[in-house]
Every structure is written in structure tokens, then in C-alpha cells.
Motif scaffolding. Structure first.
Motif, PDB file in Angstrom:
ATOM      1  N   UNK A  67       4.537  -5.754   7.578  1.00  0.00           N
ATOM      2  CA  UNK A  67       3.312  -5.011   7.292  1.00  0.00           C
ATOM      3  C   UNK A  67       3.204  -4.732   5.790  1.00  0.00           C
ATOM      4  N   UNK A  68       4.335  -4.307   5.214  1.00  0.00           N
ATOM      5  CA  UNK A  68       4.326  -4.042   3.769  1.00  0.00           C
ATOM      6  C   UNK A  68       4.155  -5.353   2.994  1.00  0.00           C
ATOM      7  N   UNK A  69       4.795  -6.435   3.489  1.00  0.00           N
ATOM      8  CA  UNK A  69       4.629  -7.741   2.846  1.00  0.00           C
ATOM      9  C   UNK A  69       3.168  -8.191   2.901  1.00  0.00           C
ATOM     10  N   UNK A  70       2.495  -7.885   3.999  1.00  0.00           N
ATOM     11  CA  UNK A  70       1.079  -8.252   4.145  1.00  0.00           C
ATOM     12  C   UNK A  70       0.241  -7.582   3.069  1.00  0.00           C
ATOM     13  N   UNK A  71       0.495  -6.274   2.864  1.00  0.00           N
ATOM     14  CA  UNK A  71      -0.274  -5.532   1.856  1.00  0.00           C
ATOM     15  C   UNK A  71      -0.003  -6.114   0.476  1.00  0.00           C
ATOM     16  N   UNK A  72       1.272  -6.423   0.208  1.00  0.00           N
ATOM     17  CA  UNK A  72       1.628  -6.998  -1.091  1.00  0.00           C
ATOM     18  C   UNK A  72       0.939  -8.344  -1.287  1.00  0.00           C
ATOM     19  N   UNK A  73       0.924  -9.140  -0.229  1.00  0.00           N
ATOM     20  CA  UNK A  73       0.256 -10.437  -0.255  1.00  0.00           C
ATOM     21  C   UNK A  73      -1.237 -10.273  -0.556  1.00  0.00           C
ATOM     22  N   UNK A 118       2.114  -3.963  -7.768  1.00  0.00           N
ATOM     23  CA  UNK A 118       1.275  -3.089  -6.937  1.00  0.00           C
ATOM     24  C   UNK A 118       1.735  -1.641  -7.118  1.00  0.00           C
ATOM     25  N   UNK A 119       0.794  -0.768  -7.325  1.00  0.00           N
ATOM     26  CA  UNK A 119       1.106   0.663  -7.466  1.00  0.00           C
ATOM     27  C   UNK A 119       0.812   1.386  -6.152  1.00  0.00           C
ATOM     28  N   UNK A 154     -13.228   0.492  -0.907  1.00  0.00           N
ATOM     29  CA  UNK A 154     -12.419  -0.624  -0.429  1.00  0.00           C
ATOM     30  C   UNK A 154     -10.926  -0.479  -0.700  1.00  0.00           C
ATOM     31  N   UNK A 155     -10.505   0.650  -1.249  1.00  0.00           N
ATOM     32  CA  UNK A 155      -9.078   0.876  -1.513  1.00  0.00           C
ATOM     33  C   UNK A 155      -8.275   0.872  -0.215  1.00  0.00           C
ATOM     34  N   UNK A 156      -7.043   0.359  -0.285  1.00  0.00           N
ATOM     35  CA  UNK A 156      -6.217   0.247   0.920  1.00  0.00           C
ATOM     36  C   UNK A 156      -5.537   1.574   1.239  1.00  0.00           C
ATOM     37  N   UNK A 157      -5.761   2.044   2.462  1.00  0.00           N
ATOM     38  CA  UNK A 157      -5.161   3.301   2.911  1.00  0.00           C
ATOM     39  C   UNK A 157      -4.430   3.050   4.219  1.00  0.00           C
ATOM     40  N   UNK A 199      -3.030   1.245  -5.959  1.00  0.00           N
ATOM     41  CA  UNK A 199      -3.576   0.113  -5.196  1.00  0.00           C
ATOM     42  C   UNK A 199      -3.440   0.318  -3.687  1.00  0.00           C
ATOM     43  N   UNK A 200      -2.455   1.128  -3.301  1.00  0.00           N
ATOM     44  CA  UNK A 200      -2.261   1.409  -1.874  1.00  0.00           C
ATOM     45  C   UNK A 200      -1.899   2.886  -1.720  1.00  0.00           C
TER      46      UNK A 200
END
Lengths: 81, 233
Positions: free
Chosen positions: B220-226, B1-2, B79-82, B43-44
Motif C-alpha cells: 500500500x505504501x509502495x503504491x502511494x510512492x509509485x 515524497x514528503x 486532490x492531495x492524498x489522504x 504529498x501524503x
């Protein structure tokens, strides 16, 4: 022209700063106060001599940046500089 | 993930977020100066905490016009994650990616302390490693975290499950004493309707390692990675 712009919290929105100032004034003996609301004053010198154009510019800058329409109102006065 | 962490003049949590993504999450992260105009391969996006532009005029009001913001709006619209944390949340409100506005804390003071918040929605890209009603121990540090929205907006937030975190007592009850800043309906974090933009006042990056006293934020960070890994597979 010069614009004097007043930005204030909308009616009904709690103003904790105004409330604190109110209490402080009461401590100083200014008891006959119903309410204090704190706002912002912005003075802008615009390179424009046409009243209508200057007014349109001021409105635009208020809508875009100087006031947040969710919580604030604004009003302004224009003067020839 | 970038991951791209945006640095504004006055940001002070950008390096913390970068550290969490790079050193704890072991993902590729880079700091993006606010004057840049392209996100490139990201990606985030994280809008970090701090005092962008000295909080002049209103918190986040000037940062929202930084050159990088147009590409963030574009990224979010596809739809990009912010993720906006603290001042980042304030910027997301000012730019209109999230509804509402921030007022001064009810008691006017800058509050820097650990608080309890509970997870209201565990079905977002940012919270899928939590469970609903899970109570987190997490720090806050702000003077303008008193969330406000009009009653129509508040109903819409409820209706669409957009309220993600709320301030609560240690056992999960919503009491006035456990609402540190006077925030409307105890709101500590909200997302947009498509759930790809999250704003929150508490700092997950400051509670991501045991040495900091809490590891609740790392979820929270693990959720985004997931979320990212699922979208890749």
C-alpha cells in the motif's frame, strides 16, 4: 438555560449494545421486554435566557457535533436554570 | 515524497506510520501535531490509528474539529492524498471526506487479530501495486469497525468502484464468519469518488515488515510512492 439532549440510534440501525442489555435483562428474569435501545444523554448549561436563541444554539451543536446524522437522531428539552 | 503523519492526543499508531515511511520507504516523514494549522510541503497525509480524544462521544467525532483538519480538507479538495487507518478512517467519516459511519462491532468486543481482506479496486493511488482479488493477511484492532451507510450510499460506492477492501475468508470468499465486525457488505476500506482519500480499518503499517508476520501492507505504501513518482516524472 439548561438543555437535556438525548441522542439515539436511528430506527432500523442495529444496536449491539441494546441487544446485549436486552439479553442480560432476560437472564435476570425480565422477560416481558420487546426491545432495548441504548442512547446518550448530554446535559448542557447555556449562558442564554432567550428560549428561541437557546433552542437554535442547541440544534446547531447537535447538528455539528453531538449527533451523527448518518446513524443518529436527537431530541432535547430546555429548562430555565 | 514528503509524508505528514498527524498526531492527535490518543493516537498510538502515528510513530509506526512514521517509521514505515521514514525507515522502510526511505521517504521524508514528519509528525504533525493536531494543533498545527498548516501542512506546508506535504504529498501524503496519514491519519493514524489510536483513540483520539479517548473515543469520547463517538470515535473520531472530536478529532475532526482539531485545528489541523481544515488544512487537510483543503488539501484533499485539491486532490492531495489522504490515508486514514483505523481511527483515521473513523475521523475521515466524521469529517465527511468519506461517506457513512461506524457502529460498534456486532459482538461488542475489541477485536485484535490478523484477518484476510481482498483487494476490490487496484486502480487507486493507494492500491496500484496490488492486483484485483489479491488476498492480504493484515491485522485489525478496533471496537468500532462495523461500517454503515444507507442503501443509496452503498449503491453509489459500488457504482463508482469506491469499495477498495473487503473482509473475506482465507480463500477469498465473503462469508459471515470472515466478517469480523459485522461491517456492511464486508467493507474494510473505501475511497472517495476522486480516489485521493482512502479509509481502511486494517493496519498496513503493522504488516509492513517480515518480522511482523506479514509484508502485505508495505504494498500500500509502495503504491502511494509509485503514484507520487509518476506524478513527478
Amino acid at each position: 438555560m439548561k438543555a437535556k439532549i438525548y441522542v439515539t440510534l436511528k430506527r432500523g440501525i442495529h444496536d449491539p449494545q441494546g441487544h446485549a442489555i436486552h439479553q442480560s435483562l432476560a437472564t435476570l428474569g425480565f422477560e416481558a421486554i420487546n426491545e432495548v435501545r441504548l442512547g446518550k444523554f448530554v446535559e448542557v448549561d447555556i449562558e442564554e435566557h432567550d428560549q428561541e436563541k437557546a433552542e437554535a444554539t442547541v440544534k446547531n451543536m447537535c447538528d455539528k457535533l453531538l449527533a451523527n446524522p448518518v446513524i443518529e437522531n436527537y431530541r432535547y428539552e430546555l429548562f430555565s436554570s | 515524497m514528503n509524508v505528514g503523519v498527524i498526531s492527535f492526543p490518543g493516537s498510538n499508531c502515528d510513530r509506526d506510520c512514521h517509521f514505515v515511511c521514514n525507515d522502510i520507504l526511505k521517504q521524508s516523514s514528519r509528525l504533525i501535531w493536531h494543533q498545527e494549522t498548516s501542512l506546508k510541503n506535504i504529498d501524503l497525509v496519514i491519519l493514524p490509528g489510536g483513540f483520539s480524544y479517548g473515543d469520547y462521544l463517538r470515535t473520531g467525532a472530536i478529532a475532526r474539529f482539531s485545528p489541523i483538519m481544515d488544512s487537510i480538507i483543503e488539501f484533499a479538495s485539491h486532490g492531495g492524498l489522504v490515508l486514514g487507518i483505523c481511527n483515521g478512517f473513523q475521523i475521515l467519516l466524521e469529517v465527511g471526506l468519506l461517506p457513512g459511519a461506524m457502529l460498534r462491532n456486532t459482538h461488542l468486543s475489541f477485536i485484535c487479530e490478523n484477518v484476510s481482506i481482498k483487494v476490490e479496486n487496484a486502480d487507486t493511488p493507494f492500491t496500484n501495486q496490488f492486483s484485483v482479488d489479491q488476498i492480504l493477511n493484515i491485522p485489525i484492532a478496533h471496537a468500532e469497525g462495523n461500517y454503515y451507510a444507507d442503501s443509496t450510499t452503498l449503491s453509489t460506492l459500488h457504482e463508482h468502484g469506491q469499495i477498495v477492501f473487503r473482509y473475506c475468508s482465507g480463500n477469498g470468499t465473503l462469508t459471515n464468519e470472515s466478517n469480523p465486525n459485522g461491517s456492511l457488505d464486508h467493507i474494510a476500506g473505501i475511497c472517495n469518488q476522486t480516489r485521493n482519500v482512502l479509509g481502511m480499518m486494517p493496519h498496513p503499517e503493522r504488516s509492513a515488515e517480515a518480522v511482523l508476520g506479514s509484508t502485505d501492507g508495505i504494498l500500500l505504501f509502495n503504491s502511494v510512492l509509485n503514484t507520487f513518482e509518476k506524478s513527478e516524472s
